[in-house]
Write a protein that holds these residues in place. Structure first.
Motif, short mmCIF file in Angstrom:
data_model
loop_
_atom_site.label_atom_id
_atom_site.label_comp_id
_atom_site.label_asym_id
_atom_site.label_seq_id
_atom_site.Cartn_x
_atom_site.Cartn_y
_atom_site.Cartn_z
N SER A 37 0.76 -1.14 0.07
CA SER A 37 0.00 -0.04 0.03
C SER A 37 0.86 1.28 -0.08
N LEU A 38 2.04 1.13 0.58
CA LEU A 38 2.74 2.33 0.77
C LEU A 38 3.67 2.55 -0.45
N HIS A 47 -9.75 4.53 1.61
CA HIS A 47 -10.05 5.77 2.44
C HIS A 47 -10.58 5.57 3.64
N LYS A 49 -7.99 3.39 5.74
CA LYS A 49 -7.00 4.20 6.32
C LYS A 49 -7.57 5.07 7.42
N GLU A 50 -8.87 5.55 7.32
CA GLU A 50 -9.26 6.18 8.51
C GLU A 50 -9.59 5.35 9.59
N LYS A 51 -9.91 4.07 9.46
CA LYS A 51 -9.91 3.20 10.79
C LYS A 51 -8.76 2.42 11.11
N GLY A 52 -7.66 2.70 10.30
CA GLY A 52 -6.36 1.73 10.57
C GLY A 52 -6.42 0.42 10.30
N LEU A 78 -5.45 -1.10 7.43
CA LEU A 78 -4.51 -1.55 6.15
C LEU A 78 -3.52 -2.66 6.81
N ASP A 79 -2.98 -2.50 8.19
CA ASP A 79 -2.46 -3.47 8.63
C ASP A 79 -2.86 -4.37 9.79
#
Lengths: 331, 284
Positions: free
Chosen positions: B102-103, B270, B273-276, B278-279
């Protein structure tokens, strides 16, 4: 000539709140931070202090609740793609990697995500594997690697794209002494020779931050409590004296009594194998007599006494009121 | 712009390459082919034989072919839809790599598409084998002469694109939910099995279900695939629809699926990412 912004990392009143049904957790409570290009910057704090949350925001993996952050001049929310072109990240203490691929295949795969030409990527992979001492394992499947070796591979992955800003989140966690030393040395060299290459390193190893970083920010409960060079941080305690005492086992009552003594700035106590360790920050040497008297009143014997130079741990204790381990237990 | 496109093509290729390694690397090629053939073959046989038993000798060969071809090619749908959701889940929680992908500056979607396509590659090997077996052992009316190759090519390409975009929607939803999200693709593919005429003509469905069926791109895709394979045989409910118009509708619905999918996927990312998320690791 590549563009070099004034700040490699810039955070302004950065807040992050995690909301659950039961409660709100403030992971970052208004962080202000600037890191210049070419700096090796350390973020020091206990687990749960907000270090990883800050890194996640700066690497565009997490959105801030409020405030702004820029990396290499680009806003992490508005220009996340530009940010991603200039960064990379390595997290420690995890066993990530595609186990069915070899070390070389894993790294090649990531080189493609960064648009590296395959031939150039292979050359770079070989160089990096050589540096971290993993060249002889290039053809080994990742599932056959130990955690330490996987971490070395991940370190190579982070450097593969030759980023402007490298985020290292507890990179030496779980590594043996020699492996940790190798990674530290190379990180330092990479910054020193990189002309603007910047590292933001989070760690809860005081010594790592002290030895490696140009500047260190001490973070606790989502707040940056101090930010300076390790030497300057330690100089804050130059008017005080630091002692470490080992005694026969004593209980918490003594600790409370000592804290109440005039001139005792900070005290941490922990129980070791068959003895107690007291770390004291005193206003001056004369206070020590009173401390020893109280210990004697508790029928405890002094095993050893050491007057020492202040460390970052002492700075942390002076700022937070307790040691790093205790902070982790509390959080 | 060109660089970004190139980078996304690379991400797609890498996704396909990795997906193929994951799909096929656990065994030798012969066993792998047996594996990819046996699953959809078993499904098709179960359905076809059920039909034969129920209908005894009264059932028509047309309906047998309808069921057999529908169930066989539907394997592509399940694989592609599940593939991307599983890739999110696997990369995030088992491999711990989704955050690193993702990054990176290349497109996560391109990578996920690649992972989905890798899943389909197995089915692309399997479907012709299953159809050949059907022709040899069950008199399935499929032969070189019955296949309309240009139509098959167009339908297959449109279908893969359309199902990929639908799969991306599911991958986006998986990004926002915990480990059970992995079953989302399977559940949706299962539900669509009923609505799209995969095993029985949509004309047997109640009126409201038929309305839904006629709005789904998969319904037209399955009809196009059957026509391409079964010498232009028109399925019940589509007798008046010409081949050209059928493909046009399929293309239009594919475009609509893409137009819905891309913003939805961006929104899902989005939210993740807002809720954290992705990991996130839910001890999968």
């Amino acid at each position: 000539m590549r563009h070099m912004p004034e700040y490699a990392i810039e955070a302004s009143n950065l807040r992050r709140i995690y909301k659950t049904k039961e409660r709100e957790l403030i992971a970052l409570g208004g962080v202000d931070l600037t890191v210049r290009p070419g700096e090796l910057f350390g973020l020091l704090g206990p687990n749960g202090a907000g270090k990883t949350t800050l890194i996640k925001i700066l690497t565009t993996l997490l959105l801030p609740s409020s405030g702004t952050a820029k990396v290499w001049g680009f806003d992490v929310v508005q220009d996340s793609l530009q940010v991603r072109r200039h960064i990379n990240m390595v997290s420690g203490g995890e066993s990530s990697g595609y186990g069915l691929l070899t070390v070389r295949e894993n790294l090649w795969m990531f080189s493609q995500f960064y648009g590296l030409d395959s031939k150039a990527a292979r050359k770079r992979i070989d160089e990096l594997l050589e540096i971290v001492g993993l060249a002889d394992r290039a053809g080994t499947k990742v599932s056959h690697l130990s955690t330490g070796l996987r971490q070395k591979m991940n370190f190579c992955r982070g450097l593969l794209s030759d980023p402007e800003v490298l985020f290292l989140d507890e990179p030496t966690l779980g590594l043996d002494v020699e492996a940790a030393r190798t990674l530290r040395l190379y990180t330092r060299r990479w910054v020193d020779e990189g002309q603007g290459k910047t590292v933001l390193l989070t760690t809860h190893y005081m010594q790592e931050a002290d030895e490696l970083c140009d500047r260190v920010a001490i973070i606790n409960r989502g707040q940056i409590l101090a930010c300076d060079t390790p030497a300057a941080l330690k100089r804050r305690l130059q008017d005080e004296v630091v002692f470490r005492l080992h005694t026969t086992p004593v209980n918490g009552t003594l600790s409370q009594e000592l804290e109440a003594l005039g001139g005792v700035r900070r005290l941490t106590m922990r129980q070791l194998d068959g003895q107690s360790e007291l770390n004291l920050i005193l206003a001056d040497d004369n206070i020590l007599g009173g401390v020893l008297g109280r210990i004697s009143e508790h029928n405890a014997s002094l095993i050893s006494l050491e007057k020492r130079q202040p460390t970052l741990e002492d700075v942390f204790v002076a700022l937070v009121g307790h040691g790093l381990e205790e902070a982790e237990e509390r959080q | 712009m060109i660089n970004r496109f190139r980078q996304n093509v690379r991400a797609f290729k890498v996704g396909t390459w990795l997906g193929w390694q994951i799909e096929s690397n656990w065994t030798n090629p012969v066993l792998y082919v047996l594996f990819v053939v046996s699953r959809p073959l078993a499904s098709a046989l179960i359905l076809a034989l059920m039909y034969k038993v129920i209908a005894h000798s009264g059932g028509s060969d047309d309906l047998f072919a309808y069921i057999f071809v529908g169930a066989s090619v539907y394997a592509l749908v399940g694989q592609l839809m599940e593939g991307m959701s599983w890739a999110v889940l696997e990369d995030r929680e088992r491999m711990g790599m989704l955050k690193y992908i993702s990054l990176a500056p290349s497109s996560l979607y391109a990578y996920l598409l690649g992972r989905g396509v890798a899943k389909v590659l197995g089915s692309l090997i399997a479907v012709p084998i299953i159809l050949a077996l059907g022709a040899v052992f069950f008199d399935l009316p499929v032969s070189w002469q019955s296949i309309n190759l240009p139509m098959l090519t167009v339908a297959l390409l449109l279908g893969i694109v359309m199902i990929s975009f639908a799969g991306l929607i599911l991958a986006g939803i998986t990004m926002m939910v915990a480990r059970h999200g992995g079953f989302l693709g399977m559940a949706v593919a299962g539900a669509l099995f009923i609505f799209t005429g995969a095993i029985f003509p949509i004309t047997v469905l109640p009126g409201w279900m038929q309305t839904i069926a006629r709005g789904l791109p998969l319904t037209y895709w399955l009809e196009a695939m059957r026509r391409a394979l079964l010498d232009g045989a028109r399925g019940p409910g589509f007798e008046s629809l010409g081949d050209g118009r059928l493909l046009l509708i399929l293309a239009g619905l594919t475009l609509i699926t893409a137009l819905i999918s891309l913003p939805l996927e961006a929104w899902a990312e989005h939210r993740a990412k807002e809720k954290g998320l992705l990991d996130m690791n839910t001890a999968y």
